[in-house]
Design a protein around this motif. Structure first.
Motif, PDB file in Angstrom:
ATOM      1  N   LEU A   1       9.220  13.540   6.902  1.00 55.82           N
ATOM      2  CA  LEU A   1       8.894  12.508   5.920  1.00 55.82           C
ATOM      3  C   LEU A   1       7.393  12.245   5.870  1.00 55.82           C
ATOM      4  CD1 LEU A   1      10.749   9.351   4.957  1.00 55.82           C
ATOM      5  CD2 LEU A   1       8.429   9.052   5.790  1.00 55.82           C
ATOM      6  N   LEU A   2       6.756  12.152   7.034  1.00 58.60           N
ATOM      7  CA  LEU A   2       5.321  11.878   7.069  1.00 58.60           C
ATOM      8  C   LEU A   2       4.525  13.024   6.462  1.00 58.60           C
ATOM      9  CD1 LEU A   2       5.021  10.322  10.653  1.00 58.60           C
ATOM     10  CD2 LEU A   2       5.022   9.128   8.470  1.00 58.60           C
ATOM     11  N   GLU A   3       4.943  14.236   6.741  1.00 55.80           N
ATOM     12  CA  GLU A   3       4.208  15.399   6.223  1.00 55.80           C
ATOM     13  C   GLU A   3       4.378  15.563   4.713  1.00 55.80           C
ATOM     14  OE1 GLU A   3       5.756  18.602   8.491  1.00 55.80           O
ATOM     15  OE2 GLU A   3       4.422  18.270  10.225  1.00 55.80           O
ATOM     16  N   ARG A   4       5.595  15.370   4.230  1.00 56.08           N
ATOM     17  CA  ARG A   4       5.884  15.699   2.834  1.00 56.08           C
ATOM     18  C   ARG A   4       5.626  14.557   1.860  1.00 56.08           C
ATOM     19  NH1 ARG A   4      11.733  18.779   3.771  1.00 56.08           N
ATOM     20  NH2 ARG A   4      10.962  20.369   5.241  1.00 56.08           N
ATOM     21  N   TYR A   5       5.742  13.340   2.336  1.00 47.22           N
ATOM     22  CA  TYR A   5       5.723  12.226   1.383  1.00 47.22           C
ATOM     23  C   TYR A   5       4.645  11.180   1.648  1.00 47.22           C
ATOM     24  CZ  TYR A   5      10.219  14.251   0.317  1.00 47.22           C
ATOM     25  OH  TYR A   5      11.211  15.129  -0.020  1.00 47.22           O
ATOM     26  N   VAL A   6       4.014  11.233   2.826  1.00 46.30           N
ATOM     27  CA  VAL A   6       2.985  10.247   3.132  1.00 46.30           C
ATOM     28  C   VAL A   6       1.663  10.936   3.433  1.00 46.30           C
ATOM     29  CG1 VAL A   6       2.540   8.116   4.443  1.00 46.30           C
ATOM     30  CG2 VAL A   6       4.866   8.899   4.154  1.00 46.30           C
TER      31      VAL A   6
ATOM     32  N   GLY B   1       0.817  -1.204   0.000  1.00 43.23           N
ATOM     33  CA  GLY B   1       0.000   0.000   0.000  1.00 43.23           C
ATOM     34  C   GLY B   1       0.852   1.255   0.000  1.00 43.23           C
ATOM     35  N   PHE B   2       1.953   1.234   0.748  1.00 40.58           N
ATOM     36  CA  PHE B   2       2.865   2.381   0.787  1.00 40.58           C
ATOM     37  C   PHE B   2       3.440   2.665  -0.592  1.00 40.58           C
ATOM     38  CE2 PHE B   2       7.281   3.820   1.106  1.00 40.58           C
ATOM     39  CZ  PHE B   2       7.136   4.990   1.836  1.00 40.58           C
ATOM     40  N   ALA B   3       3.880   1.625  -1.283  1.00 43.10           N
ATOM     41  CA  ALA B   3       4.467   1.805  -2.621  1.00 43.10           C
ATOM     42  C   ALA B   3       3.466   2.425  -3.572  1.00 43.10           C
ATOM     43  CB  ALA B   3       4.953   0.459  -3.149  1.00 43.10           C
ATOM     44  N   LEU B   4       2.236   1.926  -3.561  1.00 45.50           N
ATOM     45  CA  LEU B   4       1.214   2.436  -4.474  1.00 45.50           C
ATOM     46  C   LEU B   4       0.783   3.847  -4.090  1.00 45.50           C
ATOM     47  CD1 LEU B   4      -0.891  -0.821  -4.679  1.00 45.50           C
ATOM     48  CD2 LEU B   4       0.378   0.201  -6.580  1.00 45.50           C
ATOM     49  N   ARG B   5       0.618   4.091  -2.802  1.00 49.48           N
ATOM     50  CA  ARG B   5       0.110   5.389  -2.351  1.00 49.48           C
ATOM     51  C   ARG B   5       1.135   6.494  -2.617  1.00 49.48           C
ATOM     52  NH1 ARG B   5      -1.246   3.801   2.182  1.00 49.48           N
ATOM     53  NH2 ARG B   5      -3.484   3.557   1.826  1.00 49.48           N
ATOM     54  N   THR B   6       2.404   6.252  -2.300  1.00 52.66           N
ATOM     55  CA  THR B   6       3.402   7.307  -2.488  1.00 52.66           C
ATOM     56  C   THR B   6       3.694   7.567  -3.958  1.00 52.66           C
ATOM     57  OG1 THR B   6       5.136   5.636  -2.190  1.00 52.66           O
ATOM     58  CG2 THR B   6       4.528   6.937  -0.267  1.00 52.66           C
TER      59      THR B   6
ATOM     60  N   ILE C   1       2.417   6.482  10.829  1.00 57.31           N
ATOM     61  CA  ILE C   1       2.958   5.137  10.596  1.00 57.31           C
ATOM     62  C   ILE C   1       3.373   4.573  11.940  1.00 57.31           C
ATOM     63  CG2 ILE C   1       4.808   3.787   9.524  1.00 57.31           C
ATOM     64  CD1 ILE C   1       4.957   5.765   7.296  1.00 57.31           C
ATOM     65  N   THR C   2       2.866   3.420  12.275  1.00 55.78           N
ATOM     66  CA  THR C   2       3.288   2.780  13.517  1.00 55.78           C
ATOM     67  C   THR C   2       4.686   2.205  13.327  1.00 55.78           C
ATOM     68  OG1 THR C   2       2.450   0.586  12.944  1.00 55.78           O
ATOM     69  CG2 THR C   2       0.892   2.141  13.964  1.00 55.78           C
ATOM     70  N   PRO C   3       5.427   2.007  14.410  1.00 56.36           N
ATOM     71  CA  PRO C   3       6.756   1.388  14.269  1.00 56.36           C
ATOM     72  C   PRO C   3       6.707   0.043  13.551  1.00 56.36           C
ATOM     73  CG  PRO C   3       6.497   2.314  16.460  1.00 56.36           C
ATOM     74  CD  PRO C   3       5.162   2.431  15.795  1.00 56.36           C
ATOM     75  N   LEU C   4       5.669  -0.734  13.787  1.00 55.81           N
ATOM     76  CA  LEU C   4       5.546  -2.030  13.127  1.00 55.81           C
ATOM     77  C   LEU C   4       5.355  -1.859  11.627  1.00 55.81           C
ATOM     78  CD1 LEU C   4       5.484  -5.063  13.770  1.00 55.81           C
ATOM     79  CD2 LEU C   4       2.977  -4.889  13.898  1.00 55.81           C
ATOM     80  N   GLN C   5       4.514  -0.914  11.237  1.00 55.34           N
ATOM     81  CA  GLN C   5       4.312  -0.646   9.806  1.00 55.34           C
ATOM     82  C   GLN C   5       5.593  -0.103   9.169  1.00 55.34           C
ATOM     83  OE1 GLN C   5       1.003   2.068  10.281  1.00 55.34           O
ATOM     84  NE2 GLN C   5      -0.470   0.515   9.557  1.00 55.34           N
ATOM     85  N   ALA C   6       6.289   0.763   9.898  1.00 55.99           N
ATOM     86  CA  ALA C   6       7.534   1.321   9.369  1.00 55.99           C
ATOM     87  C   ALA C   6       8.549   0.217   9.099  1.00 55.99           C
ATOM     88  CB  ALA C   6       8.107   2.350  10.351  1.00 55.99           C
ATOM     89  N   ARG C   7       8.651  -0.747  10.028  1.00 58.98           N
ATOM     90  CA  ARG C   7       9.613  -1.831   9.815  1.00 58.98           C
ATOM     91  C   ARG C   7       9.199  -2.716   8.654  1.00 58.98           C
ATOM     92  NH1 ARG C   7      14.009  -0.606  10.062  1.00 58.98           N
ATOM     93  NH2 ARG C   7      14.323  -2.722   9.289  1.00 58.98           N
ATOM     94  N   GLU C   8       7.897  -2.912   8.472  1.00 58.71           N
ATOM     95  CA  GLU C   8       7.455  -3.717   7.333  1.00 58.71           C
ATOM     96  C   GLU C   8       7.856  -3.040   6.024  1.00 58.71           C
ATOM     97  OE1 GLU C   8       3.382  -5.377   5.228  1.00 58.71           O
ATOM     98  OE2 GLU C   8       3.331  -4.890   7.371  1.00 58.71           O
ATOM     99  N   ILE C   9       7.656  -1.737   5.952  1.00 55.98           N
ATOM    100  CA  ILE C   9       8.048  -0.985   4.749  1.00 55.98           C
ATOM    101  C   ILE C   9       9.566  -1.032   4.573  1.00 55.98           C
ATOM    102  CG2 ILE C   9       8.144   1.319   3.718  1.00 55.98           C
ATOM    103  CD1 ILE C   9       5.486   1.898   5.277  1.00 55.98           C
ATOM    104  N   ALA C  10      10.286  -0.823   5.662  1.00 57.89           N
ATOM    105  CA  ALA C  10      11.753  -0.813   5.594  1.00 57.89           C
ATOM    106  C   ALA C  10      12.292  -2.170   5.178  1.00 57.89           C
ATOM    107  CB  ALA C  10      12.327  -0.405   6.945  1.00 57.89           C
TER     108      ALA C  10
END
Length: 892
Positions: free
Chosen positions: A260-265, A216-221, A270-279
């Motif tokens: 990063l959250l303001e400008r690009y998302v 979802g992050f890849a598609l949304r950004t 983003i929860t820490p768990l979601q951030a690690r999944e993306i990372a």
């Protein structure tokens, strides 16, 4: 009041895809019906259609009159689709009698979906829940259609996954967050950006639920209007902004997160768990592209963007230095390694950090750090003083040559000045210790060469170069003949480069069973080609040229032939000269000698300070080995002398009658760094020369390399013996070689249980005088045998257990208690973890049988399939689970 019977029913606009689908179904049915009336908003901008070769006209049926007018204009070779919102009461039988089924067809997009997926008959519930999906599947159907369904019902994952893959121009429908991050960081970006925003939202929501947060992050950004930063670059920034483990956050790091959250998302949290999944998905995508050699060339831009993002847009340049992917992170880890090398602490941990970085996986990027750590390990070993030249030479081949090989790699090891300086300091410490060995060897050479026999001088397994024919070639020639390849100027370090490659070519190395190590020979003096090579081929200390060598070998082995430079040139299309190939294939020729000059030539002309050698650099070596293997010949691979490489050497005045590394004794007494040698091993007429043992000095002008001196690198001649793998016979006293690398090459230097033994109290007792001694002392101290270390007790208990007895029986005849014992002791002494070559060497395993014998040991130890003995992920490091070993073998 409006009459409900005449009120126009609610209608929707239909897509061109639905019209095409229903028209295609009408055409496929055949028959007389050529008109399809559909309940829909009477709006059409698509013009006429061609379906399956048939012309289809679509009309806006705003009234009965408009429909009848279209009927009147319809030709016999066309089909008609009428879109009307008129109620049934407004249309008389004249309209419906020509319509398919004499009815108005309700627009059921779902009804058209199964036909889009060959083999399907219905739509699954999970797909019907997506009320937008039917229209999307109809509107975006590719020219070749959707992939056929493997089930009777079309389900959501393959259908919507296929739709998403089609919209971003992916050939594969095997999607996940990693695939989407990689694809949307390349050419698929523009395809996705052109998709209708409403459909984008639907697909983002579905992909996030189906494939996870990263998808979802890849598609949304990527869908973000005006967004230029690739999602992979954002993911790599997230990797350091939300690290694992989290650790202490800095103010700059927290501020960078917010930006990063303001400008690009879009301000989404983003929860820490979601951030690690993306990372994690981003890191995996980068590593996958690296393994695939980045076929689309996208990584360079992604990495640059991520660095710039952290530095310029997010205001946290230090973040890139924490990355296991970005280049500044690699440099930072190398600098930590450099500091560890200087301090001598945490070196292994620093190397792990370097090797965990992506850059270390690129071609050659891990070599210098690995070699630097190997040299650090070597410096941590205890230096043992040798008492004969023979022991000096053998240690050079077994240990010092590996040091020289590692030194060559780190000589030009880093482009970073800080790391390079640390490597330079390490090099100086290594060279200082190496010079100490050279000085001792030179003393042995100068003190004994004139007064003692060669056997006394060497005092060990090493031999004189003039004895190679008698000691090695002669016993082996009875086993299919010998190909004697002399690589002029090959030092021990170069032999290490080549030995592994030769072994991988299908040849098996053999070594003397007494030492289990390669033979070291000592060059004739001074260590020059005209002295040493001639002495090798003639079997006695002599000076000569190529003609002398030919006649010398033929005198020792009648019928033998020697080939030099010009005689090795092959005709077009061939790898070997005809004469060479014929001689190797002829069983009547007992020994074929070949001289390859590439190393010696390069040492005189080129900078070889950081060069490694392969068979490809030494043509026609590979072809010679292949020919020897086919002919069943044994290969003896040796040299006439070694050489030292030009590495900032001090220039001493040139002396007439001498060379870069030696001078006539008449030119003056030996000074610091030199040794005077004389006697029968000095081949020049005067029989007495002064030779440099320092590797950092030369007489006269600089060259790429030098030989003729008394350093161990020049004096030591490696002797390697190979047979083809199918050959099993050998002269008495030879066996297949175990791994030859010293322990520090593959494993850290560790303190073993011997430390505890040494620390045990010594019990002093009176010892009875020995009546057979002439002068017995009145009292002597005797140390009682120390108790065996815990590792010995554990091994003994394991092997004495009934479980071990049963396991040995189950493993078959190949299993032996001594083999299992040797492997266990080697691993336990090293803390339960060691390189397989270290274990194999300790257990006297031939290199070619390591895999087979370790498999046998695993069958014995891995009771009921438990991984008591296993390999690490690198496939080379063995790991012993000691606790599980005790549990399964029921010992304490």
């Amino acid at each position: 009041m409006t009459n409900a019977a005449t009120e126009a029913p609610r209608t929707v606009a239909v897509s061109e895809a639905l019209v095409r689908s229903r028209a295609a179904a009408l055409i496929a049915k055949g028959g007389d019906a050529r008109v399809l009336v559909m309940r829909a908003q009477p709006r059409w901008n698509g013009g006429d259609l061609t379906i399956d070769g048939q012309r289809v006209r679509v009309i806006e049926g705003i009234s009965q009159l408009a429909i009848l007018d279209a009927y009147a204009q319809q030709t016999d070779d066309e089909y008609l689709v009428v879109l009307t919102d008129r109620p049934r009461a407004d249309l008389n039988d004249t309209v419906l009698v020509r319509a398919y089924g004499q009815r108005i067809e309700e627009p059921d997009e779902w009804g058209s979906v199964p036909a889009l997926f060959g083999g399907a008959r219905e739509v699954s519930r999970d797909l019907r829940k997506l009320d937008w999906a039917a229209t999307a599947l109809l509107d975006h159907q590719p020219a070749g259609g959707w992939a056929p369904s493997t089930d009777l019902a079309v389900t959501a994952e393959p259908a919507i996954g296929g739709l998403l893959a089609h919209l971003i121009n992916l050939g594969s429908t095997d999607l996940d967050g990693v695939v989407l991050l990689a694809a949307l960081s390349d050419g698929s970006r523009s395809s996705w950006a052109s998709v209708d925003p409403e459909l984008q939202d639907h697909l983002v929501e579905w992909a996030e639920e189906q494939y996870g947060t990263a998808a979802g992050f890849a598609l949304r950004t990527t869908a973000k209007p005006g967004g230029l930063v690739k999602p992979l670059a954002l993911g790599l920034a997230i990797d350091v902004l939300w690290p694992s483990p989290a650790g202490d956050l800095t103010e700059d790091q927290i501020a960078a997160r917010t930006r990063l959250l303001e400008r690009y998302v879009g301000g989404r949290s983003i929860t820490p768990l979601q951030a690690r999944e993306i990372a994690d998905a981003s890191v995996s995508a980068v590593l996958r592209l690296s393994r695939e050699n980045d076929p689309e060339g996208r990584l360079g831009v992604v990495l640059d963007q991520a660095e710039a993002l952290l530095r310029d847009n997010l205001g946290w340049p230090a973040g890139a230095e924490r990355s296991a992917i970005l280049r500044p992170g690699f440099t930072a880890r190398l600098r930590r390694l450099g500091a560890a090398l200087d301090s001598g602490t945490d070196v292994e941990e620093a190397l792990v950090g370097v090797l965990d970085h992506r850059e270390s996986t690129l071609a050659g990027q891990d070599l210098a750090p690995r070699m630097a750590v190997r040299l650090s390990r070597w410096l941590a070993t205890t230096e043992v003083t040798m008492h004969s030249l023979g022991a000096d030479l053998q240690r050079q081949l077994d240990d010092g040559a590996w040091v020289d090989a590692a030194l060559g790699v780190i000589w030009n090891g880093s482009s970073d000045s800080e790391v390079g300086a640390a490597y330079g300091r390490l090099i100086e410490r290594v060279r200082a210790r190496r010079r100490g060995r050279d000085e001792i060897a030179a003393a042995h050479l100068g003190d004994t060469v004139a007064m003692r026999s060669l056997a006394e001088l060497l005092d060990g397994p090493a031999l004189g170069i003039e004895n190679i024919l008698r000691t090695v070639v002669d016993p082996w020639k009875a086993h299919g003949g010998v190909l004697l390849v002399v690589l002029d100027g090959m030092s021990g370090a170069t032999a290490i480069d080549l030995a592994g490659e030769v072994g991988r070519s299908g040849l098996v190395e053999w070594v003397p069973s007494a030492s289990k190590h390669r033979l070291a020979a000592v060059a004739a003096l001074p260590s020059m080609t005209e002295t040493s090579r001639t002495s090798l081929f003639c079997g006695e200390i002599r000076i000569g040229n190529s003609s002398t060598e030919k006649s010398g070998l033929a005198a020792t082995f009648p019928g033998a032939k020697v080939f030099h430079k010009g005689e090795l040139r092959a005709p077009g299309g061939a790898q070997l000269a005809d004469g060479v190939a014929s001689a190797i294939a002829d069983p009547a020729i007992p020994v074929v000698g070949v001289v390859i000059n590439a190393i010696d030539d390069a040492a005189h002309k080129n900078d070889t300070s950081a060069r490694t050698w392969t068979m490809g650099d030494l043509e026609p070596l590979r072809a010679l080995l292949n020919a020897a293997s086919i002919a069943g010949r044994v290969v003896v691979l040796t040299s006439d002398h070694g050489h030292v490489v030009e590495r900032s050497t001090e220039m001493l005045p040139a002396v007439s009658g001498g060379d870069s590394r030696w001078r006539p004794a008449s030119s003056g007494p030996a000074r610091e760094g030199e040794v005077l040698v004389d006697g029968s091993r000095v081949a020049i007429d005067a029989g007495q020369v002064v030779m440099l043992w320092r590797d950092d000095a030369r007489y006269g002008a600089a060259r790429g390399g030098y030989h003729g001196g008394a350093s161990l690198a020049e004096l030591t001649v490696p002797v390697l013996v190979y047979q083809r793998s199918l050959a099993q016979d050998a002269p008495e006293g030879w066996l297949p070689a175990p791994p030859q690398a010293p322990t520090w090459w593959n494993d850290p230097i560790i303190e073993t249980t011997a430390r505890e033994v040494a620390a045990a109290p010594v019990k002093k007792t009176r010892k009875r005088p020995d009546v057979h001694r002439e002068s017995p002392s009145l009292f002597e101290l005797e140390t009682e045998p120390a108790p065996p270390p815990p590792s010995d007790n554990l091994v003994d208990q394991v092997l004495a257990s009934t479980v071990a007895e049963d396991q040995l029986k189950l493993a078959g005849r190949a299993a032996s208690k001594s083999l299992v014992e040797a492997v266990l002791r080697a691993l336990i002494e090293r803390g339960g973890r060691a390189h397989r070559d270290t274990v194999a060497s300790a257990a006297d395993m031939p290199y070619t049988a390591i895999g087979q014998r370790l498999a046998v040991v695993k069958r014995v130890l891995n009771v009921e399939g438990y991984d008591i003995l296993s390999f690490d992920s690198d496939g080379e490091t063995l790991r012993l689970d000691v606790d599980l070993l005790k549990e399964q073998f029921e010992v304490r």
